[in-house]
Scaffold this active site. Structure first.
Site, PDB file in Angstrom:
ATOM      1  N   CYS A  82     -28.856  30.875  -7.763  1.00  0.00           N
ATOM      2  CA  CYS A  82     -29.888  30.403  -8.686  1.00  0.00           C
ATOM      3  C   CYS A  82     -29.927  28.871  -8.707  1.00  0.00           C
ATOM      4  CB  CYS A  82     -29.585  30.941 -10.089  1.00  0.00           C
ATOM      5  SG  CYS A  82     -30.717  30.322 -11.352  1.00  0.00           S
ATOM      6  N   CYS A  85     -28.580  27.553 -12.200  1.00  0.00           N
ATOM      7  CA  CYS A  85     -27.200  27.658 -12.691  1.00  0.00           C
ATOM      8  C   CYS A  85     -26.182  28.028 -11.628  1.00  0.00           C
ATOM      9  CB  CYS A  85     -27.138  28.664 -13.840  1.00  0.00           C
ATOM     10  SG  CYS A  85     -27.314  30.380 -13.299  1.00  0.00           S
ATOM     11  N   CYS A 130     -32.758  35.380 -13.465  1.00  0.00           N
ATOM     12  CA  CYS A 130     -31.315  35.175 -13.406  1.00  0.00           C
ATOM     13  C   CYS A 130     -30.670  35.705 -14.688  1.00  0.00           C
ATOM     14  CB  CYS A 130     -31.029  33.689 -13.247  1.00  0.00           C
ATOM     15  SG  CYS A 130     -29.297  33.260 -13.423  1.00  0.00           S
ATOM     16  N   CYS A 133     -28.886  32.229 -16.675  1.00  0.00           N
ATOM     17  CA  CYS A 133     -29.690  31.171 -17.319  1.00  0.00           C
ATOM     18  C   CYS A 133     -31.088  31.674 -17.688  1.00  0.00           C
ATOM     19  CB  CYS A 133     -29.786  29.954 -16.416  1.00  0.00           C
ATOM     20  SG  CYS A 133     -30.862  30.136 -14.978  1.00  0.00           S
ATOM     21  N   CYS A 153     -39.279  39.888  -4.113  1.00  0.00           N
ATOM     22  CA  CYS A 153     -40.156  38.828  -3.619  1.00  0.00           C
ATOM     23  C   CYS A 153     -39.808  37.574  -4.408  1.00  0.00           C
ATOM     24  CB  CYS A 153     -41.600  39.263  -3.847  1.00  0.00           C
ATOM     25  SG  CYS A 153     -42.798  38.124  -3.172  1.00  0.00           S
TER      26      CYS A 153
HETATM   27 ZN   LIG Z   1     -29.543  31.019 -13.248  1.00  0.00          ZN
END
Ligand SMILES: [Zn+2]
Length: 164
Positions: A82, A85, A130, A133, A153
């Site tokens: 991510c 984070c 995510c 976060c 996607c």
């Molecule tokens: Zn994250």
């Protein structure tokens, strides 16, 4: 049925229920990242922390223009994490060429993503973000390859690639 048998049955029923209930409650509310300091960041904090394009996707569910992500041509072994984070989301071996112009994966690291229904374009889609976060990553569809049949996607700009 005598009184003793009846009370024993009641006792067993109560015990089984009590044993199962905490597990069910934990499953319904479990959020391993609930106390993450990232959850306390304001929109302004995120705007300072992230590149502009990543900020619009992660924090405001923007969609990057198809065909623009440098990660489309990323074929090394490694992990996609991510951008908000650094939580690991996808492994390179799960990436496939979907032809959509967005990096696509047929599965994700267990527990890395949370999902919700998104009605923004009038038809229901499954949005995912995510788990740590809560940054928006993309949408998942049922037209992916084997073995899962899923197509995650993903906005390339919402991730970083870490070579193995
Ligand atoms: Zn994250």
């Amino acid at each position: 049925m005598d009184t003793q048998t009846l009370s024993r049955r009641r006792f067993l029923t109560a015990t089984v229920f009590a044993a199962a209930a905490p597990g069910l409650a934990a499953a319904a509310t479990a959020d391993p990242y609930a106390n993450s300091p990232l959850r306390k960041l304001t929109d302004a904090d995120w705007k300072k922390k992230l590149p502009a394009a990543a900020y619009e996707v992660l924090r405001h569910e923007d969609t990057e223009r198809p065909g623009t992500s440098a990660l489309l041509n990323e074929h090394r072994k490694g992990t996609f994490v991510c951008m908000g984070c650094d939580l690991p989301l996808f492994k390179s071996e799960w990436k496939f060429e979907s032809g959509t112009g967005w990096p696509s994966f047929y599965t994700a690291i267990p527990g890395a993503l949370a999902k919700k229904t998104d009605l923004k374009i009038g038809v229901p889609r499954t949005e995912y973000h995510c788990a740590q976060c809560l940054g928006h990553q993309g949408h998942v569809f049922n037209d992916g390859p084997k073995p899962t049949g899923l197509r995650y996607c993903n906005n390339g700009v919402a991730t970083k690639f870490i070579p193995a």
